[in-house]
Scaffold this active site. Structure first.
Site, PDB file in Angstrom:
ATOM      1  N   ASP A   1       0.937  -1.396  -0.032  1.00 47.06           N
ATOM      2  CA  ASP A   1      -0.114  -0.068   0.307  1.00 47.06           C
ATOM      3  C   ASP A   1       0.856   1.127  -0.128  1.00 47.06           C
ATOM      4  O   ASP A   1       1.856   1.231   0.545  1.00 47.06           O
ATOM      5  CB  ASP A   1      -0.714   0.183   1.144  1.00 47.06           C
ATOM      6  CG  ASP A   1      -0.097   0.361   2.291  1.00 47.06           C
ATOM      7  OD1 ASP A   1       0.793  -0.363   2.215  1.00 47.06           O
ATOM      8  OD2 ASP A   1      -0.207   0.559   3.045  1.00 47.06           O
TER       9      ASP A   1
ATOM     10  N   GLU B   1      -0.019  -1.253   5.311  1.00 48.68           N
ATOM     11  CA  GLU B   1       0.902  -1.232   6.400  1.00 48.68           C
ATOM     12  C   GLU B   1       1.335   0.369   7.159  1.00 48.68           C
ATOM     13  O   GLU B   1       1.249   0.619   8.428  1.00 48.68           O
ATOM     14  CB  GLU B   1       2.723  -1.604   6.104  1.00 48.68           C
ATOM     15  CG  GLU B   1       3.642  -1.132   6.806  1.00 48.68           C
ATOM     16  CD  GLU B   1       4.452  -0.126   7.144  1.00 48.68           C
ATOM     17  OE1 GLU B   1       5.250   0.107   7.814  1.00 48.68           O
ATOM     18  OE2 GLU B   1       4.089   1.398   6.252  1.00 48.68           O
TER      19      GLU B   1
END
Ligand SMILES: [Zn+2]
Length: 418
Positions: A83, A176
């Site tokens: 991400d 994350e």
């Protein structure tokens, strides 16, 4: 064969931003992260890693068995996140390669977006090098697509060269950037003895210390009455909130601290005369001082309750994560392996410093998977001036290749089967 640059640019263009507003139980927070996951699985299959798969929570896992005769080497895990940070948009990223000749960099002529060398003095070190930059309208996502590109490239080269290596375990995580990357990580089936996140910055810098972290939610009960007849009766929760904060050390806040100095950080304050609410985060690298800080804030609660009556102030303290060094100090072989691999890859003097935050690696470390952080080469993460030097990406690949070479691993005594 791909180059690490092609690979990075291909990954950077995929929109895979996570979303902190999605409820914590929903993993991944955004479906678009599956676009990145599926591409990775396909690419891993293409380079011969047949067992790569993505699970229903968007975690990509793969294992590369040890070459014959090297089965007893420790199994090394390599982890990066798919991400990008929600702070600046990661949609329609248009990476561009710019040869840096010194001075400012015009990222976008039309919109007049310029990266000023005065603001980013470290640019000077990359004079004469190629930098991968944004067009000034998005972030780049070198955090952490550079980490993914470095890992996959190193694996492709390793498999193409056919050189010996121990067992490798790859893990690519969603979410994350919103602090949830370790939430559904399957440490047991991952199969590594220890791992490295490839999610750092400057290519000569690695990390193995994080904060210990807690949050404190403070509720203050006041008593409201018409101000004209309030004498000796009113308890103004807002004033009590200010009094509460004044009991904490004024110089121990994020804006007054650095290095190994911890802090209390007031992140939220709102209320009326009748009720006030405050949120703090508490951070310290030292476990002893971390515990002391929690005692200090609890003492402040007691103080106000003594002055204004029991039940005036309530606190809820919650530990969030701990310093990975508390565990890594007993397996420093793993940390030294990172340093040796960096030196063999041409980084003359690897440096390290305590992270003033946490990483997914620190949660994984406490889940039984020791996990220091390796560099990606990226700079200015989470912003439109994010960039990564091509040369640093290449060094990143070399570091991983050295890291998994029998030569260094044979001298690593740490082995722990989780
Ligand atoms: Zn990152």
């Amino acid at each position: 064969m791909n180059t690490v640059v092609d690979r990075f640019i291909r990954y950077a263009k995929i929109y895979s931003e996570s979303d902190p507003h999605t409820p914590a139980g929903t993993i991944p927070s955004t479906d678009r992260q599956f676009d990145m996951a599926r591409l990775l699985v396909e690419e891993l299959h293409n380079i011969g890693v047949d067992n790569a798969f993505v699970d229903e929570k968007c975690y990509v896992y793969a294992q590369i068995p040890a070459t014959a005769g090297y089965e007893l080497l420790p199994a090394v895990g390599l982890i990066a996140h798919m991400d990008t940070a929600p702070d600046v948009t990661g949609k329609d990223i248009k990476p561009q390669i710019i040869r840096y000749e010194g001075g400012n960099i015009v990222l976008n002529q039309e919109k007049n977006i310029v990266m000023e060398s005065a603001l980013f003095p470290e640019l000077e070190r990359f004079k004469g090098q190629e930098l991968i930059c944004t067009d000034g309208t998005t972030l780049l996502g070198a955090d952490d697509k550079a980490g993914i590109a470095i890992i996959v490239q190193a694996v492709e080269e390793l498999l193409t060269d056919g050189g010996p290596h121990g067992k490798l375990c790859l893990g690519f995580t969603p979410d994350e950037e919103i602090g949830r990357g370790a939430d559904a990580f399957d440490v047991k089936n991952f199969g590594a003895d220890f791992a490295f996140t490839v999610d750092g910055g400057d290519i000569s810098h690695y990390e193995y210390e994080t904060f210990n972290a807690a949050s404190a939610s403070v509720d203050i009960n006041g008593f409201s009455i018409h101000p004209g007849s309030a004498k000796d009766k009113m308890k103004n929760a807002l004033l009590l909130a200010m009094e509460f904060n004044a009991l904490l050390p004024a110089m121990e806040t994020p804006s007054h601290t650095e290095g190994y100095e911890g802090f209390f950080h007031l992140t939220e304050l709102h209320g009326q005369v009748e009720q006030a609410h405050m949120n703090y985060i508490i951070r310290d690298h030292s476990m002893e001082r971390f515990q002391q800080r929690k005692a200090v804030i609890q003492k402040a609660v007691q103080q106000l309750n003594l002055r204004y009556g029991p039940d005036t102030v309530h606190i809820e303290l919650k530990d969030q994560y701990y310093n990975m060094y508390e565990i890594l100090k007993d397996c420093m072989d793993v940390v030294h392996l990172a340093e040796k691999a960096m030196m063999k890859a041409g980084v003359n003097t690897p440096t390290h410093s305590p992270i003033r935050g946490g990483t997914d690696g620190c949660r994984l470390t406490y889940m039984g998977l020791p996990c220091p952080n390796l560099p990606t080469g990226g700079y200015n993460a989470h912003g439109r001036f994010e960039y990564v030097p091509v040369e640093s990406l290449k060094t990143g690949v070399k570091i991983i290749r050295e890291l998994v070479s029998p030569d260094l691993l044979e001298r690593t005594h740490f082995k722990k089967t989780v």
